[in-house]
Design a protein around this motif. Structure first.
Motif, PDB file in Angstrom:
ATOM      1  N   LYS A 237       0.837  -1.203   0.000  1.00  0.00           N
ATOM      2  CA  LYS A 237       0.000   0.000   0.000  1.00  0.00           C
ATOM      3  C   LYS A 237       0.874   1.256   0.000  1.00  0.00           C
ATOM      4  O   LYS A 237       1.818   1.365   0.783  1.00  0.00           O
ATOM      5  N   VAL A 238       0.523   2.177  -0.889  1.00  0.00           N
ATOM      6  CA  VAL A 238       1.319   3.398  -1.043  1.00  0.00           C
ATOM      7  C   VAL A 238       0.460   4.612  -0.680  1.00  0.00           C
ATOM      8  O   VAL A 238      -0.729   4.640  -0.981  1.00  0.00           O
ATOM      9  N   SER A 239       1.066   5.577  -0.015  1.00  0.00           N
ATOM     10  CA  SER A 239       0.350   6.806   0.325  1.00  0.00           C
ATOM     11  C   SER A 239       0.001   7.568  -0.954  1.00  0.00           C
ATOM     12  O   SER A 239       0.880   7.834  -1.774  1.00  0.00           O
ATOM     13  N   LEU A 240      -1.277   7.906  -1.103  1.00  0.00           N
ATOM     14  CA  LEU A 240      -1.707   8.620  -2.306  1.00  0.00           C
ATOM     15  C   LEU A 240      -1.208  10.058  -2.298  1.00  0.00           C
ATOM     16  O   LEU A 240      -1.167  10.718  -3.328  1.00  0.00           O
ATOM     17  N   LYS A 241      -0.835  10.527  -1.137  1.00  0.00           N
ATOM     18  CA  LYS A 241      -0.368  11.915  -1.032  1.00  0.00           C
ATOM     19  C   LYS A 241       1.153  12.017  -1.223  1.00  0.00           C
ATOM     20  O   LYS A 241       1.642  12.891  -1.915  1.00  0.00           O
TER      21      LYS A 241
END
Lengths: 448, 117
Positions: free
Chosen positions: A306-310
Motif C-alpha cells: 500500500k502506497v500513500s496517495l499523497k
C-alpha cells in the motif's frame, strides 16, 4: 543523453561511509579493543577494513555487471537461484531491523546519560516516531546534508582523538600486543560489524551515470572509516580503563567525558545523533522499499504494497517496520542483550560477503560475455580469498557468541521454510484472485 | 522479440489508461518528468512527457531525461500493456530503471493505479 540528476563521488563516499557510521559501531570499535591484550585495536580494525576491501571489490564487479537497486537479490538470484536470493534477502532485512533496534537502544542510553530526566524508552519511541514520520512524508536526506554530516563526524572524531593523544602525552606502546592469534581473529571478526552497510550504497547505481564512481566511492569510504575507527579505538582504550569500558553500553561517552567533562558528553551526544540519523533513516528506507517490492512481487502479503496517495511512499511497509523495530528495541531495553544483534549482524554480513565472492566466480562462469566495467584482477584468487576469509570470520563470531549462532541458524531456517512453503501459497492466491488477462494483441505470424 | 510499433501501441494503451484516471492526473500535477523508454534488442526509443499531470508520448529520445527505462522489446510491450508488473523484470535485472529511487517508486505506483496488481 545523460540523466538530469547525477551523484558526485563526494556524495557517494559520504553516503557509503554515512550508512556505516552509527552509534553502535563506536561501541563495537571499543569492543574490538576489549578482545586484545595491548593497545592493538587499530591492527584489528585496519585488518577488518582491508578485508572489507575484498568484499568491496566483489560488490564493485557485481554492481558494474548488474547495476540495479535490487542489489544482492539480483546478484544472488542470477548467480545461484531465486529461492536462495530470497532466503538471504528476507533474513538480511530482518537483521537490518535488528541493527536498527540495537542502534536505537544504544542511542537512547546515550541521550539518557546526557539528559537523565528522560528515560530511554521515551527516547526510543520519539526516535521511531520521527523516523517513521520522515519516511512516510518522503523527506529525503539531501546529498549536501549527507556530505556535511559524514565529513563533519569524521573530522570531529579526529579532533577528539588528537585532543586525547595530547592530553595523555600518547606514546606508541603495546601497539602490536594482541594476546594471541585467536584474540586477533575474534577482534577482526567483530571489526567487520564496524563496516556493515558500506555496500548499501550500490542501489544508488541507478542515480549515477558512471557505475565506476560507486566502486571508487565504496573503496574510499572503507579506507576513511578504517583510519577513523582505528584512531578512535586506540584513543579510547588509551584514555579510559579497560574495566570501565568492558561492560559499558556507552564507552564512547565515557571517553568524551573523561577527556572534556560535560562539554565532551554534549559533543559526543551530537556525534551520536548525527551518526544515527543516517543509519536509522537508511535502515528504514531500504527495508521499507524491500518489503514494498516483495509485496508487489507476491513474496510478502499484498497489504505491504500500500502506497500513500499523497506522498507516494509505502506507508504500510514503513508502519510494519515501525512496530517491529520498536518491539526489538524494547526487547533489547529489557534484556540489555544488544551485543547479540551486533554479533548476528557481523556474522550475517560475513555470510553476505562469502556469497558475494561466490557470486562473482559463478557469474564469470555463467555469463562470461557480459559487460563488466570493473573486473577484479588476478582471476578467481581475490574472490576466492573473500569467500575463505569471511567464512572463517563468520565461524569466529559464531564461536564467540553461540546464542547469536543459534539465532542466525534459526533465522535462515525460518526464512527458507517461508520461501519454500509460504511464498507459493501467496503467489497461488494472487493467481486465483487475478486471472491472467492479456491486453497485448496476439501477433499472428503467417507461415510462408 | 516485439516490434517498434508494438511498443508504440503499448505506450498508447498506457497513455490512454493514464489519461482516463483523473485521480492519477491530479496526483501527478506537480510531478513533471521526461522519461526515455529504450529497447535494448531493437532500435526503438520513445519519450514519455509528464507535464502538469498530462502524459504525452513522442517518438525518439529526449535530450535530457529524468528517468530512463531500458529493457528488451518484449518486456517493454508486455509491461506497458499491463500484462506483467514491472517488479518481476526489475528484480531479475531484465528491466533497468535509471533515476532517483522516489521516481522509480512513483512509476511503479502509476502502473499499479492504471493496471492494478
Amino acid at each position: 543523453m545523460g540523466l538530469k540528476k547525477v551523484l558526485t563521488l563526494r556524495t557517494i563516499v559520504a553516503t557509503s561511509a554515512g550508512l556505516t557510521l552509527a552509534t553502535s559501531t563506536f561501541v563495537a570499535a571499543v569492543q574490538v579493543a576489549g578482545f586484545l591484550a595491548g593497545n592493538a585495536a587499530w591492527l584489528a580494525i585496519l585488518t577488518s577494513g582491508l578485508l572489507c576491501f575484498l568484499a568491496a571489490a566483489c560488490f564493485s564487479e557485481l554492481n558494474g555487471q548488474l547495476p540495479s537497486a535490487a542489489g544482492i537479490r539480483l546478484y544472488f538470484g542470477r548467480a545461484f537461484n531465486d529461492n536462495l536470493a530470497l532466503v538471504i534477502s528476507l533474513f538480511y532485512m530482518a537483521v537490518v531491523m535488528g541493527i536498527v533496534g540495537a542502534e536505537s537502544f544504544i542511542l537512547a542510553r546515550v541521550l539518557s546519560y546526557a539528559m537523565p530526566a528522560i528515560p530511554p524508552l521515551v527516547w526510543i519511541i520519539v526516535m521511531f516516531v520521527i523516523a517513521a514520520w520522515i519516511n512516510i512524508r518522503g523527506v529525503k536526506i539531501a546529498g549536501n546534508f549527507q556530505d556535511i554530516i559524514t565529513y563533519g563526524l569524521m573530522l570531529s572524531i579526529i579532533v577528539l582523538v588528537v585532543l586525547a593523544f595530547g592530553k595523555i602525552n600518547f606514546r606508541p606502546e603495546n601497539l602490536t600486543a594482541v594476546g594471541g592469534p585467536g584474540n586477533l581473529i575474534q577482534a577482526v571478526a567483530l571489526g567487520v560489524f564496524i563496516f556493515v552497510g558500506f555496500e548499501w550504497v550500490t542501489p544508488l547505481a541507478e542515480e549515477s551515470t558512471d557505475t565506476k564512481l560507486i566502486s571508487k566511492g565504496m573503496l574510499i569510504a572503507v579506507g576513511l572509516l578504517s583510519i577513523v575507527y582505528a584512531l578512535f579505538a586506540v584513543a579510547v582504550s588509551s584514555t579510559v580503563p579497560k574495566e570501565a569500558l568492558k561492560h559499558s553500553v556507552i564507552p564512547h561517552l565515557l571517553f568524551a567525558e573523561n577527556l572534556l567533562g560535560k562539554t565532551g558528553v554534549i559533543w559526543m551526544t551530537i556525534i551520536c545523533l548525527g551518526a544515527s540519523i543516517t543509519t536509522f533513516n537508511a535502515g528504514l528506507l531500504s527495508v521499507s522499499r524491500f518489503l514494498y517490492a516483495s509485496a508487489r512481487e507476491h513474496v510478502l502479503p499484498t497489504c505491504l504494497s500500500k502506497v500513500s496517495l499523497k506522498y507516494f511512499t509505502p506507508w504500510a511497509a514503513i508502519l510494519t517496520i515501525f512496530f517491529v523495530g520498536l518491539a526489538i528495541s524494547i526487547i533489547v531495553l529489557i534484556t540489555k542483550r544488544y551485543l547479540i544483534f551486533i554479533n548476528i549482524a557481523a556474522a550475517m554480513e560475513s555470510l553476505i560477503y562469502v556469497l558475494a565472492g561466490l557470486a562473482v566466480i559463478k557469474l564469470r562462469q555463467k555469463t562470461p560475455a557480459d559487460q563488466r566495467p570493473y573486473t577484479i584482477p588476478g582471476g578467481i584468487i581475490l574472490p576466492g580469498l573473500t569467500v575463505v576469509v569471511f567464512a572463517v570470520l563468520m565461524v569466529a563470531v559464531l564461536i564467540t557468541d553461540k546464542i547469536a549462532g543459534l539465532c542466525l541458524a534459526a533465522g535462515l531456517f525460518l526464512s527458507w521454510v517461508y520461501v519454500i512453503n509460504g511464498v507459493p501459497v501467496l503467489r497461488e492466491r494472487h493467481r486465483k484472485r487475478h486471472p491472467v488477462r492479456r491486453r497485448r494483441p496476439v501477433k499472428i505470424e503467417l507461415e510462408e | 522479440m516485439a516490434e517498434h510499433s508494438e511498443i508504440t501501441a503499448s505506450l498508447r494503451a498506457f497513455q490512454e489508461g493514464y489519461n482516463k484516471n483523473k485521480r492519477l492526473k491530479k496526483m501527478n500535477a506537480d510531478w513533471d518528468r521526461v522519461v526515455l523508454v529504450q529497447a535494448n534488442d531493437i532500435p526503438s526509443e520513445h519519450t514519455l512527457i509528464l507535464r502538469k499531470g498530462e502524459l504525452t508520448i513522442q517518438e525518439g529520445p529526449p535530450e535530457k531525461p529524468d528517468i530512463k527505462i531500458i529493457s528488451d522489446s518484449e518486456t517493454l510491450a508486455d509491461m506497458f500493456y499491463g500484462d506483467i508488473t514491472p517488479t518481476q523484470p526489475y528484480l531479475n535485472g531484465t528491466l533497468k530503471v535509471l533515476g532517483t529511487e522516489d521516481d522509480v517508486v512513483r512509476l511503479d505506483f502509476i502502473s499499479l493505479m492504471i493496471w492494478g496488481e
